[in-house]
Scaffold this active site. Structure first.
Site, short mmCIF file in Angstrom:
data_model
loop_
_atom_site.label_atom_id
_atom_site.label_comp_id
_atom_site.label_asym_id
_atom_site.label_seq_id
_atom_site.Cartn_x
_atom_site.Cartn_y
_atom_site.Cartn_z
N HIS A 149 0.80 -1.23 0.00
CA HIS A 149 0.00 0.00 0.00
C HIS A 149 0.83 1.27 0.00
O HIS A 149 0.39 2.33 0.47
CB HIS A 149 -0.96 -0.01 1.20
CG HIS A 149 -2.32 0.55 0.88
ND1 HIS A 149 -2.78 1.74 1.37
CD2 HIS A 149 -3.31 0.05 0.11
CE1 HIS A 149 -4.01 1.96 0.93
NE2 HIS A 149 -4.35 0.95 0.15
N HIS B 28 -6.69 -2.84 -11.13
CA HIS B 28 -7.10 -2.39 -9.80
C HIS B 28 -8.58 -2.02 -9.87
O HIS B 28 -9.02 -1.34 -10.78
CB HIS B 28 -6.27 -1.16 -9.44
CG HIS B 28 -6.58 -0.56 -8.11
ND1 HIS B 28 -7.16 0.68 -7.98
CD2 HIS B 28 -6.37 -1.00 -6.85
CE1 HIS B 28 -7.28 0.98 -6.70
NE2 HIS B 28 -6.82 -0.02 -5.99
#
Length: 382
Positions: A186, A285
């Site tokens: 992340h 994504h």
């Protein structure tokens, strides 16, 4: 046929739908969501709409060029997301006009179903929930994902590294050798710490480590890829072929463009083609709703170098609240960890327009992402 309307519908901080209507009665839908910035993107779409109104919707590439470039200032998350939603809607319209799914217009299907992966979540301080991982594997998912618990220090203490390793070992035990798990770092991790973590968990054989570095540090990525045999995945915060080229050259294994951020279907198809030249596969994504997911599925069906498709919404049944804006939710229901190839025109889904109009909200002040600090009070990456 001419474009007669361009409308946006805010359905929450993580769902901004775009509808392009025509004087022929056909309409196309897209998802332009930039998480927690939906009002900003809606304003950008309103400003861009003048480039489309009164025009033939069918020359999608020409529209993409003009939307992306004619404003002189270009790129970035906001403008690229606005173009992405409009591009999806134009492709949806084109498919409906020719009565064909978008993947057929892109050259035809190269597979009959799309491999999915979703998140295992986890309690605070935990990287992934082994029980959910096991449940997903039993439901047919061959890939699951967990996010590293945060905040993460520049160089975390040994106890934190040990916890991270133990969590990944638990995930491997939960899914067994017949499935994969991926770990999303992340953008919370420094270069030296990413290298340390990759060494520490290589024995668990993760499918990939995602976004080890912040996107502004992409130029440093080769220092990570060259130091580990664990595949590296990046791309959710990159918005063009030009931004993907350096990370492809840096040796990533998986490219993760977001079809609602990176210029839509038009640009992401080009990104996939570019990635193929580097022997890199794509895993788009998609932490958004069913329209964004449907756009991803159309691309996934058309490109040879597809790896897996992310989703976070509930695809367990046609009764899922997350699919309620679709008139036929069954099209996106997961079966054995896959979505079967949709055969309907355009995006392959139909929107309940009346319900969308009922649910549309005014632009408000978003809550945004969680705000994290280090113990000394300084900012920590979420």
């Amino acid at each position: 046929m001419k474009i007669s309307s361009v409308e946006t519908f805010i359905l929450g901080e993580r769902q901004l739908l775009v509808r392009i209507g025509t004087d022929a009665g056909l309409a196309g839908w897209g998802d332009a969501t930039l998480e927690h910035r939906v009002g900003t993107v809606a304003a950008a779409i309103r400003e861009m709409s003048g480039l489309l109104l009164g025009k033939d919707p069918l020359p999608v590439t020409d529209h993409w060029n003009r939307l992306m470039r004619s404003g002189f200032y270009r790129g970035g998350a906001v403008l690229s997301s606005a173009v992405a939603g409009l591009d999806q809607a134009l492709w949806d319209l084109r498919g409906r006009h020719y009565e064909a799914p978008i993947h057929v217009l892109l050259g035809g299907p190269v597979r009959e179903r799309v491999r999915l992966y979703t998140h295992t979540w986890g309690s605070p301080g935990q990287t992934g929930n082994p029980e959910r991982a096991r449940e997903l594997a039993e439901r047919g998912y061959t890939l699951v994902k967990a996010s590293i618990a945060g905040p993460v220090d520049f160089l975390a203490r040994p106890e934190h590294v040990a916890r991270f390793v133990a969590d990944l070992e638990a995930l491997r035990e939960a899914v067994g050798p017949g499935a994969d798990f991926a770990i999303d770092l992340h953008g919370r991790v420094s270069v030296p710490h990413a290298r340390r973590l990759a060494d520490a968990v290589a024995h668990t054989a993760p499918a990939f480590l995602e976004e080890p570095l912040r996107p502004e540090h992409s130029r440093q990525l080769e220092r990570v890829t060259a130091a580990t045999t664990v595949p590296i995945a990046v791309g959710e915060r990159l918005f063009s072929r030009e931004e993907f080229l350096p990370v492809l050259q840096a040796g990533i294994a998986i490219a993760q463009p977001d079809l609602s951020h990176a210029g839509g279907i038009t640009e992401c198809f080009r990104i996939a083609t570019l990635a193929e030249s580097f022997d890199v596969q794509i895993a788009p994504h998609c932490p958004l709703g069913p329209v964004a997911l449907a756009a991803c599925v159309q691309l996934d069906l058309a490109v040879p170098n597809f790896y897996a498709q992310e989703h976070i919404i509930d695809l367990g049944s046609a009764a899922s609240d997350d699919l309620s804006i679709l008139t036929d939710p069954g099209v996106l229901v997961a079966r054995d960890g896959h979505i079967e190839r949709p055969t309907g025109p355009g995006l392959g889904i139909d929107i309940d327009e009346e319900l969308v109009r009922q649910r549309a909200e005014e632009v408000g002040i978003p809550h945004g992402n969680p705000a994290w600090d280090y113990p000394d009070g300084s900012f920590a990456e979420w």
